[in-house]
Scaffold this active site. Structure first.
Site, short mmCIF file in Angstrom:
data_model
loop_
_atom_site.label_atom_id
_atom_site.label_comp_id
_atom_site.label_asym_id
_atom_site.label_seq_id
_atom_site.Cartn_x
_atom_site.Cartn_y
_atom_site.Cartn_z
N GLY A 174 1.95 101.42 22.85
CA GLY A 174 1.26 100.44 23.01
C GLY A 174 0.21 100.11 22.17
N ARG B 225 23.42 100.59 11.84
CA ARG B 225 21.44 100.24 12.15
C ARG B 225 21.88 98.58 11.42
NH1 ARG B 225 17.84 104.05 11.77
NH2 ARG B 225 18.68 106.18 11.97
N MET C 219 9.78 102.81 15.48
CA MET C 219 10.04 103.76 15.45
C MET C 219 11.53 103.85 14.64
SD MET C 219 7.61 106.08 15.87
CE MET C 219 8.78 107.49 15.03
N ARG C 220 11.68 102.74 14.81
CA ARG C 220 13.47 102.61 13.91
C ARG C 220 13.51 102.75 12.83
NH1 ARG C 220 16.79 105.64 16.10
NH2 ARG C 220 18.69 104.01 14.87
N LEU D 168 14.51 100.61 9.58
CA LEU D 168 15.34 99.85 9.30
C LEU D 168 15.93 99.13 7.73
CD1 LEU D 168 11.28 97.26 9.78
CD2 LEU D 168 13.67 97.53 11.36
N HIS E 258 0.12 103.32 10.09
CA HIS E 258 1.39 104.67 9.33
C HIS E 258 0.09 105.81 10.00
CE1 HIS E 258 3.98 107.54 8.30
NE2 HIS E 258 3.30 108.24 7.87
N THR F 147 8.65 98.04 2.79
CA THR F 147 9.30 98.18 1.74
C THR F 147 11.16 98.90 2.18
OG1 THR F 147 8.60 99.63 0.18
CG2 THR F 147 8.09 97.27 0.05
N1 NHR Z 1 11.65 100.91 7.65
C1 NHR Z 1 12.04 100.07 6.25
N2 NHR Z 1 12.67 100.44 5.82
N3 NHR Z 1 10.51 100.63 5.51
C2 NHR Z 1 9.53 101.73 6.04
O1 NHR Z 1 8.35 101.46 5.31
C3 NHR Z 1 9.17 101.48 6.84
C4 NHR Z 1 10.67 101.39 7.80
C5 NHR Z 1 11.17 101.06 9.98
C6 NHR Z 1 9.95 101.89 10.03
C7 NHR Z 1 7.55 103.11 10.34
C8 NHR Z 1 7.31 104.53 10.11
C9 NHR Z 1 6.38 104.76 10.62
O2 NHR Z 1 5.26 104.47 10.35
C10 NHR Z 1 8.13 102.40 9.49
C11 NHR Z 1 8.14 101.81 8.23
C12 NHR Z 1 10.59 105.46 12.24
C13 NHR Z 1 10.56 106.52 11.34
C14 NHR Z 1 12.36 107.76 11.74
O3 NHR Z 1 12.35 108.48 11.18
C15 NHR Z 1 10.21 107.35 10.11
C16 NHR Z 1 9.56 106.27 9.45
C17 NHR Z 1 8.92 104.99 10.22
C18 NHR Z 1 9.38 104.90 11.44
N4 NHR Z 1 12.81 107.01 12.79
C19 NHR Z 1 14.04 107.63 13.09
C20 NHR Z 1 15.58 106.80 13.47
O4 NHR Z 1 15.99 107.49 13.10
C21 NHR Z 1 13.93 107.72 14.48
C22 NHR Z 1 12.86 107.89 15.10
C23 NHR Z 1 12.15 108.25 16.90
O5 NHR Z 1 13.15 107.54 17.39
O6 NHR Z 1 11.39 109.36 16.81
O7 NHR Z 1 15.38 105.42 12.90
O8 NHR Z 1 6.04 106.74 10.39
C1 GAR Z 2 0.60 104.98 16.71
O1 GAR Z 2 -0.08 106.71 15.59
C2 GAR Z 2 1.48 104.94 15.10
O2 GAR Z 2 0.57 104.95 13.74
C3 GAR Z 2 2.26 105.74 15.10
O3 GAR Z 2 2.97 106.49 16.74
C4 GAR Z 2 1.83 106.39 17.56
C5 GAR Z 2 1.90 105.24 17.84
O4 GAR Z 2 1.02 104.39 18.85
N1 GAR Z 2 3.61 105.23 14.52
C6 GAR Z 2 4.16 106.06 13.84
O5 GAR Z 2 4.66 106.56 13.60
C7 GAR Z 2 5.94 105.23 12.77
N2 GAR Z 2 6.46 105.58 12.96
P1 GAR Z 2 1.26 102.80 19.66
O6 GAR Z 2 2.10 103.05 20.68
O7 GAR Z 2 0.19 103.70 20.99
O8 GAR Z 2 0.58 101.85 19.07
#
Ligand code: NHR
Ligand code: GAR
Length: 211
Positions: free
Chosen positions: A12, A61, A86-87, A89, A105, A137
């Protein structure tokens, strides 16, 4: 005053940078998909209502996203900020909040979407890395880019040192973009991010620096 909700999964620190930025809006809730996320405690310590919705308690989901959306809608936010959320969507969830859902990101998109971005950058040998704030998106990390910050990749970097350098810029960039949105200067228009009163930035970052 506009209302915003922050979604987190862990530490966070980006959430803290938003909460401590005196934004021209009210953070009405912090929601985590992980009940043990450290960020929930630091939000509560700042007097923000916190909620955990454990994704593991849902069969699909779609079911998790429906519960998440119902919770979010109870706070009637103008803006939803993913901050280390980290999920992935579902399309339905993303469309519901289209134009008012942002993510930070840790890479210079469209390079290195997904996870392990700092390892990806080191493996690719790029000299510049950074972070991106974008409208969310359905295409993962593929939404319209709003703003980016770049940092050098140094010869002796590893994932930890590089992530730390990027994180400093994340903490500066995300509150600035959130402020633009809350001021009503930023919108999604025809698949592009539009910022009213955009100022030209001067100069270029050369890495390695010229002698
Ligand atoms: N959802 C959509 N539809 N579009 C985006 O652009 C999203 C999203 C959800 C999250 C953040 C993203 C990032 O900044 C984000 C963008 C999680 C994963 C992932 O692989 C990938 C990208 C991002 C967040 N998640 C796994 C899953 O199965 C779990 C991984 C874990 O728990 O460590 O959901 O990078
Ligand atoms: C941050 O570096 C953020 O950009 C990244 O995870 C870290 C979270 O740190 N986000 C992702 O990788 C989303 N997939 P925080 O919980 O301390 O903000």
């Amino acid at each position: 005053m506009k209302r915003y909700v922050i979604l987190i999964s862990g530490r966070g620190s980006n959430m803290e940078s938003l909460l401590d930025a005196s934004l021209p809006g009210e953070c009405v809730a912090v929601i985590s998909n992980k009940p043990d996320a450290a960020g929930l405690a630091s939000a509560a310590a700042r007097g923000i209502p916190t909620v955990a919705i454990d994704h593991k308690q849902f069969a699909s989901r779609e079911d998790f996203d429906a519960a998440l959306a119902a919770e979010i809608d109870g706070y009637a936010p103008d803006l939803v900020l993913l901050a280390g959320f980290m999920r992935i969507l579902t399309d339905g969830f993303v469309r519901r909040y289209e134009g008012r859902l942002l993510n930070i990101h840790p890479s210079l998109l469209p390079l290195f979407p997904g996870v392990k971005t700092h390892a990806q950058a080191l493996a690719a040998g790029v000299r510049l890395h950074g972070c991106t704030v974008h409208f969310v998106t359905p295409a993962l990390d593929g939404g319209p880019i709003i703003a980016q910050a770049a940092v050098p990749v140094l010869a002796r970097d590893n994932e930890v040192t590089l992530a730390a350098r990027v994180l400093i810029e994340e903490h500066a960039l995300y509150p600035r973009v959130a402020q633009w949105y809350l001021e009503g200067r930023l919108r999604l228009d025809g698949g592009r991010a539009v910022l009213d009163g955009e100022a030209p930035a001067a100069g270029a970052l050369h890495v390695p620096a010229p002698d």
